[in-house]
Design an enzyme around this catalytic site. Structure first.
Site, short mmCIF file in Angstrom:
data_model
loop_
_atom_site.label_atom_id
_atom_site.label_comp_id
_atom_site.label_asym_id
_atom_site.label_seq_id
_atom_site.Cartn_x
_atom_site.Cartn_y
_atom_site.Cartn_z
CE LYS A 125 53.15 -2.59 0.74
NZ LYS A 125 52.03 -1.69 0.43
CE1 TYR A 180 59.49 11.22 0.30
CE2 TYR A 180 59.77 8.83 0.49
CZ TYR A 180 60.23 10.07 0.07
OH TYR A 180 61.45 10.17 -0.55
CE1 TYR A 234 55.55 -2.42 3.62
CE2 TYR A 234 57.68 -3.47 3.25
CZ TYR A 234 56.70 -2.58 2.86
OH TYR A 234 56.87 -1.85 1.71
CB SER A 243 47.45 6.56 11.11
OG SER A 243 47.97 5.96 9.95
CB SER A 302 57.80 -3.46 -1.56
OG SER A 302 59.13 -3.56 -1.11
N1 UFG Z 1 71.02 1.35 6.51
C1 UFG Z 1 72.08 1.66 7.32
N2 UFG Z 1 71.85 2.46 8.40
C2 UFG Z 1 70.62 2.98 8.71
C3 UFG Z 1 69.53 2.64 7.85
C4 UFG Z 1 69.78 1.82 6.77
O1 UFG Z 1 73.22 1.23 7.10
O2 UFG Z 1 70.47 3.68 9.70
C5 UFG Z 1 71.27 0.51 5.35
C6 UFG Z 1 70.45 -0.76 5.36
O3 UFG Z 1 71.11 -1.76 6.09
C7 UFG Z 1 70.34 -1.06 3.88
C8 UFG Z 1 70.31 0.33 3.23
O4 UFG Z 1 70.87 1.21 4.20
O5 UFG Z 1 71.46 -1.73 3.45
C9 UFG Z 1 68.92 0.80 2.90
O6 UFG Z 1 68.11 0.67 4.04
P1 UFG Z 1 66.66 1.30 4.15
O7 UFG Z 1 66.11 0.96 5.48
O8 UFG Z 1 66.67 2.72 3.74
O9 UFG Z 1 65.89 0.52 3.00
P2 UFG Z 1 65.63 -1.04 2.87
O10 UFG Z 1 66.25 -1.45 1.57
O11 UFG Z 1 65.99 -1.83 4.04
O12 UFG Z 1 64.04 -1.03 2.89
C10 UFG Z 1 63.32 -0.55 1.83
C11 UFG Z 1 61.98 0.00 2.31
C12 UFG Z 1 61.17 -1.07 2.94
C13 UFG Z 1 61.10 -2.26 2.06
C14 UFG Z 1 62.47 -2.71 1.64
C15 UFG Z 1 62.47 -3.81 0.68
O13 UFG Z 1 62.19 1.04 3.24
O14 UFG Z 1 59.89 -0.56 3.17
O15 UFG Z 1 63.14 -1.63 1.01
O16 UFG Z 1 61.57 -3.51 -0.33
F1 UFG Z 1 60.52 -3.31 2.67
#
Ligand code: UFG
Length: 341
Positions: free
Chosen positions: A155, A12, A151, A35, A126
Site C-alpha cells: 500500500k 467486499y 501487504y 480470485s 489503508s
Molecule cells: N482481533 C482479535 N481476535 C481475532 C481477530 C482480531 O482479538 O480473531 C483483534 C486484533 O488483534 C485487533 C482488532 O481485533 O486488535 C482488529 O483486528 P482486525 O484483524 O479485524 O483488523 P486489523 O486492525 O488488524 O487490520 C485491519 C485490516 C488490515 C489492515 C490493518 C491496518 O484488516 O487489512 O487494519 O490497516 F492492514
C-alpha cells in the site's frame, strides 16, 4: 451517464461501492478475476440497485488484457481501484504474490490511464501506512512508518507509484483513501463480506463464532496500554465507506480536487477496544459469545483511530452509522448466509 471502472467490484468493499455508485447515477463497469469473490455478487448488486453492472473477468496483472479492456471501453471517466490481496499474515508468507498482484496491476492501470486518457483514479489505501502513530487521532499528515507486512508495504509503495506517475503525467489525478477498519454488511443483507476459510479479522470471526462455525473467539492481548487492556481500532461501516468513494469519484470527474494527489482518512474518529466490540455484539445480537484472552498477535498495533476532520470538511462526508448499526448488519448477514432464523 458517467462510466466508472470498479476493479475488484465483486469483492467486499467494491460491491458495496458499486451499489452506491449506481444509486448516485453512475454507470459501473466491474473488472474482477473472482480470485476472492463470487459471480453471484453481481445478482446482489442488481437486486439492491435495480441495475446489473457491466462485468469483465480477467486478471489486471495481464497488461495485454488491461489495454484491450480500455480499448473496448473508451468512455471511462474514472477508476476506483480495489482489486488487491489483503491478508496481512499471508503476505508475510508469500510476499512476492502480494507485490506481483498489488503492484503490477496498479502499474498496468496507471499506464493505461495515460495511454487511453482516463484522468482520475481513487486508490484503496489503508491506515496501516501509519503503523503505530505517535499521536492520536491520526491525521493524514502523520509520518508513514516502516510497514509491518508486505501487504502494508504494497500500500505504501502503491501510493508512491501513483505520486511519481502524477509528476510525469500531469493530466492524471488521484485520491488515496486510507481505510481504518471496514466492517458490517449492506442493511438488506443481500451483500456482505465473504471471508475465505478462517476469518482473520475481528468482526467476521465474532459473527462466525456466534453462528456456531467457530468454537471460540481469541482476543489477542489484554495487556495493552488501553483502558481495558485490549487493542483499539476505528471500525467504519462498509456502506459509509462506499459512500465516501462516490464523493471522491465526483470530486475527480468534476475536477474539484485541489491537488493532483489527495489523501483522506476514512474512519469514524472513535477508537473502540476489542472488548467493547464484543460487548456491543452481545447486546445487539442477544448472543453470548464464547471468547478467551490469548497472547498478542504479532504485528498488531496498540491503538489507532482517525482524525476525520479533513475528510469531513473537504469531502463533505461523514460516517453516519453507529457501532450497533454496524454489528446488527454484520449479524443479519451472517445469519442470512448460514440460514439461521
Ligand atoms: N482481533 C482479535 N481476535 C481475532 C481477530 C482480531 O482479538 O480473531 C483483534 C486484533 O488483534 C485487533 C482488532 O481485533 O486488535 C482488529 O483486528 P482486525 O484483524 O479485524 O483488523 P486489523 O486492525 O488488524 O487490520 C485491519 C485490516 C488490515 C489492515 C490493518 C491496518 O484488516 O487489512 O487494519 O490497516 F492492514
Amino acid at each position: 451517464m458517467k462510466q466508472i471502472l470498479v476493479t475488484g467490484g465483486t469483492g467486499y468493499i467494491g460491491s458495496h461501492t458499486a451499489v452506491e455508485l449506481q444509486n448516485a447515477g453512475f454507470e459501473v463497469i466491474i473488472v474482477d478475476n473472482l480470485s476472492n469473490s463470487s459471480i453471484e455478487v453481481l445478482d446482489g448488486i442488481e437486486e439492491i440497485s435495480g441495475i446489473r453492472p457491466v462485468f469483465e473477468q480477467f486478471d489486471l496483472i495481464d497488461k495485454e488484457k488491461v489495454d484491450a479492456f480500455f480499448g473496448k471501453y473508451p468512455n471511462i471517466e474514472a477508476i476506483i481501484h480495489f482489486a488487491a490481496f489483503k491478508a496481512v499474515g499471508e503476505s508475510v508468507a508469500l510476499p512476492l504474490k502480494y507485490y506481483r498482484n498489488n503492484l503490477v496491476s496498479l502499474v498496468n492501470i496507471l499506464d493505461a490511464m495515460d495511454q487511453f486518457n482516463v484522468p482520475g483514479i481513487v486508490f484503496s489505501s489503508s491506515c496501516t501506512v501509519y503503523g503505530q502513530p505517535e499521536s492520536l487521532p491520526v491525521t493524514e499528515n502523520a509520518p508513514i512508518l516502516k510497514a509491518n507486512s508486505p501487504y502494508g508495504n504494497s500500500k505504501q509503495i502503491s501510493e508512491e507509484i501513483i505520486q511519481d506517475t502524477l509528476v510525469a503525467c500531469p493530466k492524471l489525478n488521484a485520491i488515496a483513501l486510507r481505510y481504518f477498519n471496514p466492517v458490517g454488511a449492506h442493511p438488506t443483507a443481500i451483500i456482505g463480506e465473504l471471508p475465505l476459510g478462517v476469518p482473520q479479522n475481528l468482526v467476521p470471526f465474532i459473527t462466525q463464532t456466534a453462528a456456531g462455525l467457530r468454537n471460540q473467539l481469541s482476543i489477542f492481548g489484554s495487556d495493552y496500554d488501553t483502558p481495558d487492556g485490549t487493542a483499539i481500532r476505528d471500525y467504519i461501516h462498509v456502506v459509509d465507506l462506499a459512500k465516501a468513494h462516490v464523493v471522491a469519484v465526483k470530486r475527480l470527474v468534476e475536477s474539484k480536487n485541489k491537488k493532483p494527489f489527495e489523501v483522506f482518512n476514512l474512519g469514524t474518529g472513535n477508537g473502540l477496544s476489542v472488548l467493547e466490540v464484543v460487548d456491543a455484539f452481545e447486546r445487539v445480537s442477544g448472543q453470548k459469545l464464547n471468547y478467551k484472552i490469548v497472547d498478542r498477535r504479532p504485528g498488531d498495533v496498540e491503538k489507532v483511530y482517525a482524525d476525520t476532520t479533513f475528510a469531513n470538511e473537504e469531502l463533505g462526508w461523514k460516517a453516519e452509522s453507529t457501532l450497533d448499526d454496524i454489528l446488527a448488519s454484520a449479524w443479519k448477514w451472517e445469519k442470512k448466509i448460514r440460514g439461521i432464523e
